[in-house]
Design a protein around this motif. Structure first.
Motif, PDB file in Angstrom:
ATOM      1  N   GLY A  75      -2.647   0.678   6.641  1.00 34.21           N
ATOM      2  CA  GLY A  75      -1.397   0.268   6.012  1.00 34.21           C
ATOM      3  C   GLY A  75      -1.200  -1.236   6.023  1.00 34.21           C
ATOM      4  N   ALA A  76      -1.892  -1.929   6.920  1.00 28.74           N
ATOM      5  CA  ALA A  76      -1.767  -3.386   6.989  1.00 28.74           C
ATOM      6  C   ALA A  76      -2.702  -4.090   6.020  1.00 28.74           C
ATOM      7  CB  ALA A  76      -2.063  -3.861   8.414  1.00 28.74           C
ATOM      8  N   ILE A  77      -3.581  -3.336   5.354  1.00 33.99           N
ATOM      9  CA  ILE A  77      -4.540  -3.925   4.418  1.00 33.99           C
ATOM     10  C   ILE A  77      -4.194  -3.435   3.011  1.00 33.99           C
ATOM     11  CG2 ILE A  77      -6.975  -4.190   3.838  1.00 33.99           C
ATOM     12  CD1 ILE A  77      -7.622  -3.385   6.724  1.00 33.99           C
ATOM     13  N   PRO A  78      -3.756  -4.317   2.110  1.00 33.35           N
ATOM     14  CA  PRO A  78      -3.361  -3.886   0.765  1.00 33.35           C
ATOM     15  C   PRO A  78      -4.488  -3.149   0.044  1.00 33.35           C
ATOM     16  CG  PRO A  78      -2.696  -6.162   1.164  1.00 33.35           C
ATOM     17  CD  PRO A  78      -3.581  -5.757   2.313  1.00 33.35           C
ATOM     18  N   GLY A  79      -4.135  -2.033  -0.592  1.00 33.49           N
ATOM     19  CA  GLY A  79      -5.092  -1.301  -1.410  1.00 33.49           C
ATOM     20  C   GLY A  79      -5.920  -0.270  -0.687  1.00 33.49           C
ATOM     21  N   VAL A  80      -5.865  -0.226   0.662  1.00 37.37           N
ATOM     22  CA  VAL A  80      -6.652   0.766   1.403  1.00 37.37           C
ATOM     23  C   VAL A  80      -6.019   2.154   1.199  1.00 37.37           C
ATOM     24  CG1 VAL A  80      -7.337   1.525   3.708  1.00 37.37           C
ATOM     25  CG2 VAL A  80      -7.484  -0.896   3.095  1.00 37.37           C
TER      26      VAL A  80
ATOM     27  N   ILE B 245      -1.194   4.984  -9.288  1.00 38.80           N
ATOM     28  CA  ILE B 245      -1.980   4.395  -8.206  1.00 38.80           C
ATOM     29  C   ILE B 245      -1.683   5.200  -6.943  1.00 38.80           C
ATOM     30  CG2 ILE B 245      -2.096   2.060  -9.162  1.00 38.80           C
ATOM     31  CD1 ILE B 245       0.268   1.317  -7.347  1.00 38.80           C
ATOM     32  N   ILE B 246      -2.614   5.207  -6.001  1.00 41.97           N
ATOM     33  CA  ILE B 246      -2.405   5.951  -4.760  1.00 41.97           C
ATOM     34  C   ILE B 246      -1.970   5.040  -3.628  1.00 41.97           C
ATOM     35  CG2 ILE B 246      -4.785   5.808  -3.946  1.00 41.97           C
ATOM     36  CD1 ILE B 246      -2.374   8.809  -3.639  1.00 41.97           C
ATOM     37  N   ALA B 247      -2.308   3.740  -3.734  1.00 45.03           N
ATOM     38  CA  ALA B 247      -1.908   2.768  -2.711  1.00 45.03           C
ATOM     39  C   ALA B 247      -1.320   1.552  -3.416  1.00 45.03           C
ATOM     40  CB  ALA B 247      -3.099   2.368  -1.844  1.00 45.03           C
ATOM     41  N   GLU B 248      -0.103   1.180  -3.053  1.00 40.18           N
ATOM     42  CA  GLU B 248       0.540   0.056  -3.716  1.00 40.18           C
ATOM     43  C   GLU B 248       0.148  -1.261  -3.069  1.00 40.18           C
ATOM     44  OE1 GLU B 248       4.795   0.101  -3.477  1.00 40.18           O
ATOM     45  OE2 GLU B 248       4.825   0.643  -1.355  1.00 40.18           O
ATOM     46  N   THR B 249       0.324  -2.337  -3.825  1.00 35.93           N
ATOM     47  CA  THR B 249       0.126  -3.686  -3.323  1.00 35.93           C
ATOM     48  C   THR B 249       1.348  -4.508  -3.705  1.00 35.93           C
ATOM     49  OG1 THR B 249      -0.946  -4.474  -5.351  1.00 35.93           O
ATOM     50  CG2 THR B 249      -2.368  -3.490  -3.662  1.00 35.93           C
ATOM     51  N   ARG B 250       1.375  -5.754  -3.241  1.00 35.03           N
ATOM     52  CA  ARG B 250       2.511  -6.609  -3.578  1.00 35.03           C
ATOM     53  C   ARG B 250       2.615  -6.814  -5.084  1.00 35.03           C
ATOM     54  NH1 ARG B 250       2.822 -12.245  -0.504  1.00 35.03           N
ATOM     55  NH2 ARG B 250       2.969 -10.731   1.212  1.00 35.03           N
ATOM     56  N   ASP B 251       1.485  -6.922  -5.771  1.00 35.62           N
ATOM     57  CA  ASP B 251       1.492  -7.138  -7.217  1.00 35.62           C
ATOM     58  C   ASP B 251       1.653  -5.848  -8.014  1.00 35.62           C
ATOM     59  OD1 ASP B 251       1.123  -9.874  -6.868  1.00 35.62           O
ATOM     60  OD2 ASP B 251      -1.066  -9.692  -6.879  1.00 35.62           O
ATOM     61  N   SER B 252       1.377  -4.721  -7.393  1.00 35.47           N
ATOM     62  CA  SER B 252       1.462  -3.430  -8.098  1.00 35.47           C
ATOM     63  C   SER B 252       2.242  -2.435  -7.246  1.00 35.47           C
ATOM     64  CB  SER B 252       0.045  -2.893  -8.378  1.00 35.47           C
ATOM     65  OG  SER B 252      -0.683  -3.780  -9.186  1.00 35.47           O
ATOM     66  N   PRO B 253       3.573  -2.564  -7.226  1.00 32.03           N
ATOM     67  CA  PRO B 253       4.385  -1.655  -6.406  1.00 32.03           C
ATOM     68  C   PRO B 253       4.598  -0.310  -7.083  1.00 32.03           C
ATOM     69  CG  PRO B 253       5.782  -3.260  -7.501  1.00 32.03           C
ATOM     70  CD  PRO B 253       4.375  -3.619  -7.856  1.00 32.03           C
ATOM     71  N   PHE B 254       4.774   0.721  -6.272  1.00 33.03           N
ATOM     72  CA  PHE B 254       5.037   2.060  -6.792  1.00 33.03           C
ATOM     73  C   PHE B 254       6.254   2.070  -7.717  1.00 33.03           C
ATOM     74  CE2 PHE B 254       2.967   4.030  -2.821  1.00 33.03           C
ATOM     75  CZ  PHE B 254       1.784   4.279  -3.502  1.00 33.03           C
ATOM     76  N   ASP B 255       7.333   1.415  -7.306  1.00 28.30           N
ATOM     77  CA  ASP B 255       8.589   1.521  -8.045  1.00 28.30           C
ATOM     78  C   ASP B 255       8.438   1.042  -9.483  1.00 28.30           C
ATOM     79  OD1 ASP B 255      11.479   2.069  -8.139  1.00 28.30           O
ATOM     80  OD2 ASP B 255      11.649  -0.104  -8.415  1.00 28.30           O
ATOM     81  N   ALA B 256       7.685  -0.027  -9.698  1.00 24.35           N
ATOM     82  CA  ALA B 256       7.502  -0.535 -11.052  1.00 24.35           C
ATOM     83  C   ALA B 256       6.543   0.342 -11.846  1.00 24.35           C
ATOM     84  CB  ALA B 256       6.999  -1.972 -11.012  1.00 24.35           C
ATOM     85  N   LEU B 257       5.373   0.657 -11.270  1.00 28.47           N
ATOM     86  CA  LEU B 257       4.342   1.378 -12.019  1.00 28.47           C
ATOM     87  C   LEU B 257       4.677   2.846 -12.230  1.00 28.47           C
ATOM     88  CD1 LEU B 257       2.697  -1.229 -11.197  1.00 28.47           C
ATOM     89  CD2 LEU B 257       0.696   0.227 -11.289  1.00 28.47           C
TER      90      LEU B 257
ATOM     91  N   ARG C 266       8.275   9.710  -4.086  1.00 29.13           N
ATOM     92  CA  ARG C 266       9.620   9.357  -4.533  1.00 29.13           C
ATOM     93  C   ARG C 266       9.594   8.628  -5.871  1.00 29.13           C
ATOM     94  NH1 ARG C 266      10.232   7.642   0.840  1.00 29.13           N
ATOM     95  NH2 ARG C 266      10.273   5.466   0.156  1.00 29.13           N
ATOM     96  N   SER C 267       8.621   7.728  -6.047  1.00 30.45           N
ATOM     97  CA  SER C 267       8.543   6.987  -7.304  1.00 30.45           C
ATOM     98  C   SER C 267       8.144   7.897  -8.459  1.00 30.45           C
ATOM     99  CB  SER C 267       7.551   5.821  -7.172  1.00 30.45           C
ATOM    100  OG  SER C 267       6.242   6.279  -6.863  1.00 30.45           O
ATOM    101  N   LYS C 268       7.229   8.811  -8.221  1.00 30.47           N
ATOM    102  CA  LYS C 268       6.848   9.770  -9.266  1.00 30.47           C
ATOM    103  C   LYS C 268       8.022  10.668  -9.634  1.00 30.47           C
ATOM    104  CE  LYS C 268       2.379   9.351 -10.311  1.00 30.47           C
ATOM    105  NZ  LYS C 268       1.881   9.231 -11.706  1.00 30.47           N
ATOM    106  N   HIS C 269       8.734  11.159  -8.628  1.00 31.24           N
ATOM    107  CA  HIS C 269       9.866  12.054  -8.883  1.00 31.24           C
ATOM    108  C   HIS C 269      10.980  11.339  -9.630  1.00 31.24           C
ATOM    109  CE1 HIS C 269      12.463  15.460  -8.381  1.00 31.24           C
ATOM    110  NE2 HIS C 269      13.337  14.774  -7.666  1.00 31.24           N
TER     111      HIS C 269
END
Length: 435
Positions: free
Chosen positions: A257-262, A84-96, A133-136
């Protein structure tokens, strides 16, 4: 005469059972198509399994080896294309991007999977954003394991259904090309079919493992030139650039940055400023040919379709938001700007006086406000029909009760015609193109 030399026969493909994680995504779909065409048995890793060849996976929750035990039996190759290119509360970079893939990779070792192909990102080894950082972190976790692996690091990926390419085509179709101030930043977009082909070749068990390959196109361009290439490919005439100052972009990124998914947020703004280029030499060796250049990304046969999609993508929101502004501004003017006595005098002309006129004025303000908010939050064909009926009703009442407005030099009634035209276009629009 010497007999013409023939190219050496290609090595026959041994069908493999391959799990492609992220198979429902833009890149995952292209990879599945290419592997299936090459004769491999593809298992599609998706969140909701609907087909016999689907496996239900979810990197948001499948973050331990226990989650993967028993699911990899018989799998010979795993391709991880989740991203994903933009994380949300339900889909964080660290997990995905990190914990889910790391658990999968460790389970692959335990299950005896022969090879893993990790789709990382160009710049993951040096970038400082949360995305990089999450990809690396996932790349590092894979490289520590006793298993054959290949890490492919794509640049911006072009394809007719790709999110980034769709956005770039939308920007390229505008009357002026919006070009943010990026200094010397350059980009090297790659065609999605080249990425899928790279995955196929990286799976080859005869190919050496343990490689990190920059998957980039043949053309290194500035952001403005990239948009110009897309515009030319869609068959649109050249136009002038519209420079967007860095402070304006930074402010837009903070708001995004204040709008999830943008997609535009402070991290992606920094990534744009850094550029995205690499050396195509390793990819050329892997493919057996140079990767495609940006000039060939849009075949002439696809130009009209992609042009129509690009124009429709910003045309519908532009008309919608314009209508919303008209309704909301009318409510504000009626309530707080136009003299109340003048408004009541107009209502007297249609037979409303006293308390009835005051109630009608307030009702009109509420109705205008409701129509404006509905344009923003509840757009639908039914709404456009309702608004057209209101405009026609207002026009009919004015034509009968206040005929002087029909010949008014500012044309207040005639201006309803373009409003009706906008509503007709919105009523006729299919589902807006988003991919």
């Amino acid at each position: 005469m010497r007999e013409a030399q023939r190219p050496p026969p290609s090595r026959p493909v041994t069908p493999l059972k391959v799990l492609v994680c992220g198979a429902s995504g833009f890149l995952g779909r292209a990879i599945c198509t290419r592997l299936s065409r090459a004769g491999h048995q593809v298992i599609r890793g998706v969140r909701q399994a609907r087909r016999p060849d689907d496996m239900a996976i979810d990197f948001r929750t499948d973050t331990t080896v226990d989650h993967w035990r028993g699911r990899l039996d018989g799998i010979q190759v795993v391709v991880n294309a989740v991203g994903i290119i933009a994380e949300t509360r339900d889909s964080p970079f660290d997990a995905l991007h990190h914990r889910g893939p790391a658990a999968l990779f460790a389970a692959c070792v335990e299950a005896g999977v022969a090879r893993i192909i990790q789709i990382s990102a160009l710049g993951a080894d040096t970038g400082t954003s949360a995305y990089f950082r999450s990809k690396h972190a996932a790349d590092q976790a894979l490289m520590r394991l006793p298993i054959a692996w290949q890490i492919l690091r794509p640049s911006l990926v072009h394809g007719s259904d790709g999110a980034s390419a769709t956005l770039l085509r939308q920007l390229a179709s505008l009357p002026l090309l919006p070009v943010p101030a990026l200094g010397s930043a350059r980009f090297q977009p790659v065609q999605v079919d080249d990425v899928a082909e790279a995955v196929l070749r990286a799976m080859d068990p005869h190919r050496p493992a343990g490689q990190q390959i920059d998957v980039v196109g043949a053309t290194r361009v500035s952001f403005g030139r990239m948009l110009a290439h897309y515009r030319h490919g869609m068959g649109l005439a050249p136009t002038r650039p519209l420079p967007v100052p860095a402070p304006v972009m930074a402010l837009a990124a903070r708001l995004g940055g204040a709008i999830p998914g943008v997609p535009l947020n402070p991290d992606t703004w920094r990534m744009l400023q850094a550029g995205n280029t690499g050396d195509p030499t390793a990819l050329t060796r892997l493919l057996g040919r140079p990767p495609r250049g940006i000039a060939g990304f849009i075949p002439p046969a696809h130009a009209e379709t992609l042009r129509g999609r690009a124009l429709a993508a910003w045309r519908t929101p532009l008309l919608r938001y314009t209508l919303a502004f008209v309704w909301l501004a009318t409510a504000w003017v009626s309530l707080a700007v136009h003299p109340r006595d003048a408004s009541l005098a107009l209502l007297a002309g249609v037979g409303l006086e006293g308390a009835g006129a005051v109630a009608a004025l307030h009702a009109a303000v509420v109705l205008d406000l409701a129509m404006g908010l509905a344009c923003l939050f509840r757009p639908s064909r039914r709404l456009w029909c309702l608004q057209a009926a209101l405009v026609l009703g207002y026009t009919a009442i004015i034509a009968v009760a206040l005929p002087a407005f029909l010949s008014h030099p500012f044309g207040p009634v005639l201006k309803n015609l373009p409003i009706l035209a906008i509503l007709l276009i919105l009523m006729s629009e299919p589902q807006p193109w988003t991919t």
